[in-house]
Design an enzyme around this catalytic site. Structure first.
Site, short mmCIF file in Angstrom:
data_model
loop_
_atom_site.label_atom_id
_atom_site.label_comp_id
_atom_site.label_asym_id
_atom_site.label_seq_id
_atom_site.Cartn_x
_atom_site.Cartn_y
_atom_site.Cartn_z
N GLY A 1 0.72 -1.24 0.00
CA GLY A 1 0.10 0.00 -0.05
C GLY A 1 0.84 1.32 0.25
N GLU A 2 0.47 2.44 0.76
CA GLU A 2 1.08 3.72 0.52
C GLU A 2 1.43 4.04 -0.69
OE1 GLU A 2 5.45 2.57 2.48
OE2 GLU A 2 3.71 2.57 3.93
#
Length: 345
Positions: free
Chosen positions: A304-305
């Site tokens: 993610g991120e």
């Protein structure tokens, strides 16, 4: 004229008719250039498609990336009260601080691929409501997050990378996907940041109860009932990017699911979006099929991120370097513009 800030969720229903559309004339010019470059037509595969995609949204035969913006939106979620998260919600703020100090994977990938990163924390001390008990957000809260996401977009950017951070938000992503596209809840649910089998079952139970409580809603109200502030902010950023004709690179399962309510409102609202990679979260391939999106990369990532999107920026830059920097047959003095003398290998 700016369409933001939005004052009601009902305004989403008519945005598709007000926002810029793909410029087919510019894309045709880019396609013509591709066919004249010193290579067999089509031999660079998706690199050619990406260049033409960028040309149509930037409205120029030779699109460029002089400024790449990356935004990571962070929020906290009331559904964590149901035990769906193996890590405490304090980690969300700690990771935002890590981004700000340059210590996360997304920082390194943005630096390596030439993107300017900003992390946007969204009321981390005030988690959304537990969607098993009530709508996660009111309309006012949803609009506030959506408008903050839109305001974070730099109008001068040539491409926008989107990512998220929020303990519990893999549950949010699965809930949004299940509400929008149906199917068995378990097919959308993965281990997220490391849930064990019991944790996965708690996620399925919480999502099932949330879906039952909030069934029959339109896509925009699904965002409010089951989503979070970072999901609404991603939707706002996607829409603002479209207003500025900025192509978007979405990240993995959570980021793609965050934008999916816009597809539910009108599939055209995601026409300017690419998906950077396919996550190993089990729901992502199913979600990409529902959205009719082909990921750029498959690197078995699930962090993610914005990491997969940032990594794919390097591919997008490479596509434009070939498109803009290669010589045509005529410029290079190479025979074969009419009858290619070079065989594809």
């Amino acid at each position: 004229m700016s369409l933001f800030p939005l004052s009601a969720l009902s305004e989403l229903d008519v945005l598709a008719d007000k926002l810029p559309v793909f410029d087919h004339a510019a894309a045709d010019l880019a396609k013509s250039r591709q066919d004249q470059l010193t290579k067999p037509p089509g031999s660079l595969g998706r690199l050619e498609d990406l260049a033409i995609f960028m040309a149509g949204w930037q409205r120029r035969e030779r699109p460029h990336i002089r400024k790449a913006q990356a935004l990571v939106f962070a929020g906290n979620h009331g559904v964590c009260a149901q035990g769906v998260n193996p890590f405490p919600q304090s980690v969300t703020a700690q990771m935002v601080a890590n981004y700000e100090h340059g210590g996360a994977a997304i920082n390194q990938l943005c630096r390596a691929n030439g993107a300017e990163l900003s992390a946007v924390a969204l009321d981390l001390d005030t988690p959304t409501a537990d969607f098993t008990q009530a709508p996660a957000m009111t309309e006012a809260e949803t609009l506030d997050a959506l408008n903050r996401g839109a305001a974070a977009v730099d109008p001068e950017a040539d491409v926008l990378i989107l990512g998220e951070m929020g303990i519990g938000n893999s549950t949010i992503a699965a809930a949004l996907a299940a509400a929008l596209f149906g199917g068995e809840v378990g097919d959308w649910v993965g281990r997220g940041t490391g849930s064990d089998d019991a944790g996965v079952m708690r996620k399925i139970s919480a999502i099932s109860r949330g879906l039952e409580r909030h069934k029959g809603l339109s896509a925009k109200h699904i965002l409010a009932a089951l989503g979070g502030r970072e999901q609404a902010a991603i939707c706002g950023a996607v829409l603002a990017a479209r207003m500025y004709r900025i192509p978007v690179l979405l990240d993995g399962f959570i980021c793609t699911a965050s934008a999916a309510p816009l597809h539910g409102v009108d599939p055209a609202l995601l026409a300017h979006c690419l998906v950077g990679h396919v996550s190993v979260e089990p729901g992502h391939r199913k979600l990409l099929a529902a959205l009719d999106k082909q990921p750029i990369l498959n690197f078995d990532m699930r962090l993610g991120e914005g990491t997969g999107a940032a990594l794919s920026l390097g591919i997008l830059r490479s596509a434009l370097e070939c498109h803009n920097g290669m010589a045509t047959f005529a410029e290079a003095g190479v025979d074969g513009a009419e009858e290619p003398a070079v065989s594809a290998q």
